[in-house]
Design an enzyme around this catalytic site. Sequence first.
Site, short mmCIF file in Angstrom:
data_model
loop_
_atom_site.label_atom_id
_atom_site.label_comp_id
_atom_site.label_asym_id
_atom_site.label_seq_id
_atom_site.Cartn_x
_atom_site.Cartn_y
_atom_site.Cartn_z
N HIS A 14 0.84 -1.21 0.00
CA HIS A 14 0.00 0.00 0.00
C HIS A 14 0.87 1.26 0.00
CE1 HIS A 14 -4.15 1.67 1.08
NE2 HIS A 14 -3.37 2.73 0.98
N ASP A 55 1.46 9.43 -5.74
CA ASP A 55 1.42 10.88 -5.50
C ASP A 55 1.69 11.23 -4.04
OD1 ASP A 55 -0.98 9.49 -5.17
OD2 ASP A 55 -2.19 11.30 -5.29
N HIS A 67 -9.67 0.64 -0.19
CA HIS A 67 -9.53 1.40 1.06
C HIS A 67 -10.83 1.20 1.83
CE1 HIS A 67 -6.31 3.72 -0.95
NE2 HIS A 67 -5.96 4.15 0.26
N GLU A 98 -10.72 2.67 7.27
CA GLU A 98 -9.72 3.69 7.61
C GLU A 98 -10.48 4.92 8.13
OE1 GLU A 98 -7.77 5.59 4.30
OE2 GLU A 98 -6.12 6.34 5.52
ZN LIG Z 1 -4.01 4.72 0.99
#
Ligand SMILES: [Zn+2]
Length: 377
Positions: free
Chosen positions: A31, A35, A219, A222
């Site tokens: 992961h 950018d 994702h 989180e």
């Molecule tokens: Zn991430």
Amino acid sequence: MARQNNSKSQQRHEATIEGVPVRSLPKVALHEHLDGGLRPGTVLDLAREAGVEAPAGTARELGEWFAEQANAGSLEGYLQTFELTIAVLQTRDALTRAARELVEDLANDGAIYAEVRWAPEQHTSGGLTMAEAVEAVQEGIELGEDDAEAAGRSIRVGQILSALRQGPNSLEVAELALDFRDEGVVAFDLAGPEAGYPASAHRDALDLLTTEFFPVTLHAGEADGLDSIRSALLDGRALRLGHGVRIADDLEIIAEEGEDVRVRLGDLAAWVRDREIALEIAPSSNMSTGAISRWGNRIEDHPFDLLYQLGFVVTVNTDNRLMSRTTLTREIAQLADAFEYTLADVERFQLNAAASTFLPVEQREELIDLISEGFDR
Ligand SMILES: [Zn+2]
């Protein structure tokens, strides 16, 4: 056990476990954002070329600006940092350079395999098509792999294409990922704001990928809780979870006697653990985005160790090396410091990651062998 980690974070690149430099250990990263992994000096160069105003004049100051913004405790500040990195990555050359340097930096950090993710739809404002952007990144990855080879290190890197949860382009990105499935792209991801933008809103894209038997990691768990993880697994058929730390919301601590903790797993947590769905955990990132705020805000509060002790497939990642001013080495070292991990523990995290890559099984086995050999040495 002869553990002698340096406690100061700036020294963690020299950290050792049982006398072995952490940086020298073979690692697998699942992961990492393209950018979010630029060198500050490169951001400056690219900003100058693109006519984008940078908030600092030197690489050092810019590195500090990224870390301060990202850790100011506001999502706005955090997202502002990506506005800058994305603004400077709008040409073929810029994407190629960023990817090439990322591979070089990961190789220097001891990575032997990595999967790097990014969202092609954010890199078309300079006139590139999404496909051209993927080609530019692939070129950079291959140049970076060659550079590493020439420097005596071996690393291979796959692309994960992310679509934005809040955007309308997920089907197009899924089709793009399929177009490049034999040319460097190994999986599909959803990134961006989790709450209010469930995976179920991207059913067309996710169903297409399922029909084509193309791997998905999302994702989830989180910025949002169990519902988001549930949707990632049910609607996305996700084979891994991006962070996924909020799966700990589904653990009930029944009794705690000293070191002995008895925990009851909810059905969702039991599914994730028993089906060996890997958690792509990035401890520093989790602390700065508030993903673990329910448990505290120090590394010692992170549910990583509880999940590991319970048998979840935990892996260690950086998420965004630039914003978190971190490396794989530093993430591993701070976990080892906090939870007194041995080399055997760190090897387990790397074997977990190797087994959970989106490579064909025979290549995963090769990685596993390389890791075992590296830790035996
Ligand atoms: Zn991430």
